[in-house]
Design a protein around this motif. Structure first.
Motif, PDB file in Angstrom:
ATOM      1  N   MET A  48      18.385  15.769  38.519  1.00 21.29           N
ATOM      2  CA  MET A  48      18.393  15.141  37.220  1.00 21.29           C
ATOM      3  C   MET A  48      19.697  15.404  36.479  1.00 21.29           C
ATOM      4  O   MET A  48      20.177  14.561  35.747  1.00 21.29           O
ATOM      5  CB  MET A  48      17.191  15.658  36.429  1.00 21.29           C
ATOM      6  N   LYS A  49      20.280  16.603  36.703  1.00 23.14           N
ATOM      7  CA  LYS A  49      21.509  16.921  35.991  1.00 23.14           C
ATOM      8  C   LYS A  49      22.666  16.050  36.435  1.00 23.14           C
ATOM      9  O   LYS A  49      23.647  15.907  35.719  1.00 23.14           O
ATOM     10  CB  LYS A  49      21.857  18.392  36.158  1.00 23.14           C
TER      11      LYS A  49
ATOM     12  N   GLY B 267      22.458  11.171  48.046  1.00 24.29           N
ATOM     13  CA  GLY B 267      23.621  11.859  48.592  1.00 24.29           C
ATOM     14  C   GLY B 267      23.358  13.307  48.952  1.00 24.29           C
ATOM     15  O   GLY B 267      22.270  13.861  48.732  1.00 24.29           O
ATOM     16  N   LEU B 268      24.388  13.915  49.508  1.00 26.59           N
ATOM     17  CA  LEU B 268      24.321  15.325  49.863  1.00 26.59           C
ATOM     18  C   LEU B 268      24.360  16.176  48.595  1.00 26.59           C
ATOM     19  O   LEU B 268      25.180  15.933  47.716  1.00 26.59           O
ATOM     20  CB  LEU B 268      25.516  15.695  50.756  1.00 26.59           C
ATOM     21  N   PRO B 269      23.485  17.181  48.494  1.00 29.35           N
ATOM     22  CA  PRO B 269      23.522  18.025  47.301  1.00 29.35           C
ATOM     23  C   PRO B 269      24.767  18.916  47.310  1.00 29.35           C
ATOM     24  O   PRO B 269      25.119  19.500  48.316  1.00 29.35           O
ATOM     25  CB  PRO B 269      22.237  18.855  47.410  1.00 29.35           C
ATOM     26  N   GLY B 270      25.442  18.963  46.183  1.00 27.56           N
ATOM     27  CA  GLY B 270      26.613  19.820  46.052  1.00 27.56           C
ATOM     28  C   GLY B 270      27.918  19.211  46.518  1.00 27.56           C
ATOM     29  O   GLY B 270      28.944  19.886  46.496  1.00 27.56           O
ATOM     30  N   ALA B 271      27.928  17.953  46.941  1.00 24.68           N
ATOM     31  CA  ALA B 271      29.175  17.313  47.365  1.00 24.68           C
ATOM     32  C   ALA B 271      30.026  17.013  46.130  1.00 24.68           C
ATOM     33  O   ALA B 271      29.555  16.393  45.184  1.00 24.68           O
ATOM     34  CB  ALA B 271      28.884  16.027  48.129  1.00 24.68           C
TER      35      ALA B 271
ATOM     36  N   GLY C 192      32.388   6.296  42.853  1.00 20.00           N
ATOM     37  CA  GLY C 192      33.127   6.466  44.099  1.00 20.00           C
ATOM     38  C   GLY C 192      32.889   7.812  44.749  1.00 20.00           C
ATOM     39  O   GLY C 192      32.775   7.915  45.978  1.00 20.00           O
ATOM     40  N   LEU C 193      32.789   8.855  43.944  1.00 23.73           N
ATOM     41  CA  LEU C 193      32.488  10.175  44.494  1.00 23.73           C
ATOM     42  C   LEU C 193      31.070  10.237  45.053  1.00 23.73           C
ATOM     43  O   LEU C 193      30.818  10.928  46.037  1.00 23.73           O
ATOM     44  CB  LEU C 193      32.683  11.249  43.431  1.00 23.73           C
ATOM     45  N   ARG C 194      30.165   9.530  44.426  1.00 23.44           N
ATOM     46  CA  ARG C 194      28.792   9.479  44.962  1.00 23.44           C
ATOM     47  C   ARG C 194      28.765   8.757  46.305  1.00 23.44           C
ATOM     48  O   ARG C 194      28.036   9.142  47.210  1.00 23.44           O
ATOM     49  CB  ARG C 194      27.842   8.800  43.982  1.00 23.44           C
ATOM     50  N   ILE C 195      29.564   7.716  46.435  1.00 22.00           N
ATOM     51  CA  ILE C 195      29.641   7.001  47.717  1.00 22.00           C
ATOM     52  C   ILE C 195      30.273   7.900  48.774  1.00 22.00           C
ATOM     53  O   ILE C 195      29.815   7.961  49.908  1.00 22.00           O
ATOM     54  CB  ILE C 195      30.429   5.685  47.550  1.00 22.00           C
ATOM     55  N   ALA C 196      31.323   8.623  48.392  1.00 26.24           N
ATOM     56  CA  ALA C 196      31.984   9.521  49.345  1.00 26.24           C
ATOM     57  C   ALA C 196      31.092  10.698  49.734  1.00 26.24           C
ATOM     58  O   ALA C 196      31.251  11.259  50.817  1.00 26.24           O
ATOM     59  CB  ALA C 196      33.295  10.043  48.760  1.00 26.24           C
ATOM     60  N   GLY C 197      30.158  11.068  48.882  1.00 28.58           N
ATOM     61  CA  GLY C 197      29.270  12.181  49.167  1.00 28.58           C
ATOM     62  C   GLY C 197      28.013  11.811  49.932  1.00 28.58           C
ATOM     63  O   GLY C 197      27.139  12.659  50.112  1.00 28.58           O
ATOM     64  N   MET C 198      27.926  10.575  50.364  1.00 23.87           N
ATOM     65  CA  MET C 198      26.744  10.157  51.138  1.00 23.87           C
ATOM     66  C   MET C 198      26.804  10.758  52.537  1.00 23.87           C
ATOM     67  O   MET C 198      27.882  10.951  53.096  1.00 23.87           O
ATOM     68  CB  MET C 198      26.690   8.622  51.245  1.00 23.87           C
ATOM     69  N   PRO C 199      25.639  11.063  53.121  1.00 17.63           N
ATOM     70  CA  PRO C 199      25.651  11.597  54.495  1.00 17.63           C
ATOM     71  C   PRO C 199      26.145  10.545  55.477  1.00 17.63           C
ATOM     72  O   PRO C 199      25.889   9.345  55.310  1.00 17.63           O
ATOM     73  CB  PRO C 199      24.195  11.978  54.758  1.00 17.63           C
ATOM     74  N   LYS C 200      26.864  11.007  56.476  1.00 17.93           N
ATOM     75  CA  LYS C 200      27.421  10.087  57.479  1.00 17.93           C
ATOM     76  C   LYS C 200      26.335   9.668  58.460  1.00 17.93           C
ATOM     77  O   LYS C 200      25.450  10.438  58.815  1.00 17.93           O
ATOM     78  CB  LYS C 200      28.567  10.768  58.238  1.00 17.93           C
ATOM     79  N   LYS C 201      26.439   8.437  58.910  1.00 18.21           N
ATOM     80  CA  LYS C 201      25.487   7.917  59.873  1.00 18.21           C
ATOM     81  C   LYS C 201      25.844   8.434  61.263  1.00 18.21           C
ATOM     82  O   LYS C 201      27.003   8.399  61.677  1.00 18.21           O
ATOM     83  CB  LYS C 201      25.530   6.386  59.864  1.00 18.21           C
ATOM     84  N   ARG C 202      24.860   8.902  61.981  1.00 20.96           N
ATOM     85  CA  ARG C 202      25.086   9.412  63.329  1.00 20.96           C
ATOM     86  C   ARG C 202      25.201   8.238  64.297  1.00 20.96           C
ATOM     87  O   ARG C 202      24.371   7.342  64.316  1.00 20.96           O
ATOM     88  CB  ARG C 202      23.924  10.318  63.755  1.00 20.96           C
ATOM     89  N   ARG C 203      26.233   8.287  65.106  1.00 23.26           N
ATOM     90  CA  ARG C 203      26.450   7.214  66.089  1.00 23.26           C
ATOM     91  C   ARG C 203      26.167   7.750  67.483  1.00 23.26           C
ATOM     92  O   ARG C 203      26.493   8.903  67.800  1.00 23.26           O
ATOM     93  CB  ARG C 203      27.898   6.728  66.025  1.00 23.26           C
ATOM     94  N   PRO C 204      25.604   6.919  68.358  1.00 18.33           N
ATOM     95  CA  PRO C 204      25.359   7.373  69.731  1.00 18.33           C
ATOM     96  C   PRO C 204      26.679   7.561  70.478  1.00 18.33           C
ATOM     97  O   PRO C 204      27.620   6.789  70.299  1.00 18.33           O
ATOM     98  CB  PRO C 204      24.521   6.254  70.340  1.00 18.33           C
TER      99      PRO C 204
END
Length: 130
Positions: free
Chosen positions: A1-2, A52-56, A105-117
């Motif tokens: 929430m913060k 997103g990832l917490p703390g990014a 933009g920082l929220r987009i950059a802090g998203m977890p990366k998608k795992r690729r095979p």
């Protein structure tokens, strides 16, 4: 929430400044753009903060939060004391708009990366083409 406080404060600053500037230029399309884009960026930043990832980028988000509080205080002081240097001015509007765009933009950059095979064996049957 913060993590949702900074976009809300930045949007409030942008809305206060743009509504104060409307009597001077009187253009409805400009006002609609000045109201719409900060709201869209803030909504996207708030949505992405839940995914997103917490703390990014936590330090940068804290600096943006402090900046958003200062901008809102400056806008309210300028509005209540009728200081033309602080209200209405496009400088505070654009600072708030840039900060909400950086926050998004920082929220987009802090998203977890998608795992690729790594090899073809990990692909599903629906993904392979023959």
């Amino acid at each position: 929430m913060k993590s949702m406080i900074a976009p809300i404060l930045l949007v409030a600053t942008a809305l206060i400044q743009s509504m104060g500037l409307f009597p001077y230029h009187g253009d409805g399309i400009t006002l609609a753009g000045q109201l719409l884009f900060p709201i869209l960026f803030a909504l996207m930043a708030m949505y992405l903060s839940t995914k997103g990832l917490p703390g990014a980028f936590a330090t940068v988000h804290l600096v943006i939060l402090i900046g958003s509080v200062l901008l809102l205080i400056l806008s309210l002081v300028g509005m209540n004391l009728t200081l033309p240097q602080l209200y209405p001015t496009m400088i505070l509007y654009y600072i708030a708009f840039v900060l909400v765009a950086v926050e998004c933009g920082l929220r987009i950059a802090g998203m977890p990366k998608k795992r690729r095979p790594k090899d073809r064996a990990e692909l599903n049957d629906s993904e392979t083409t023959v």
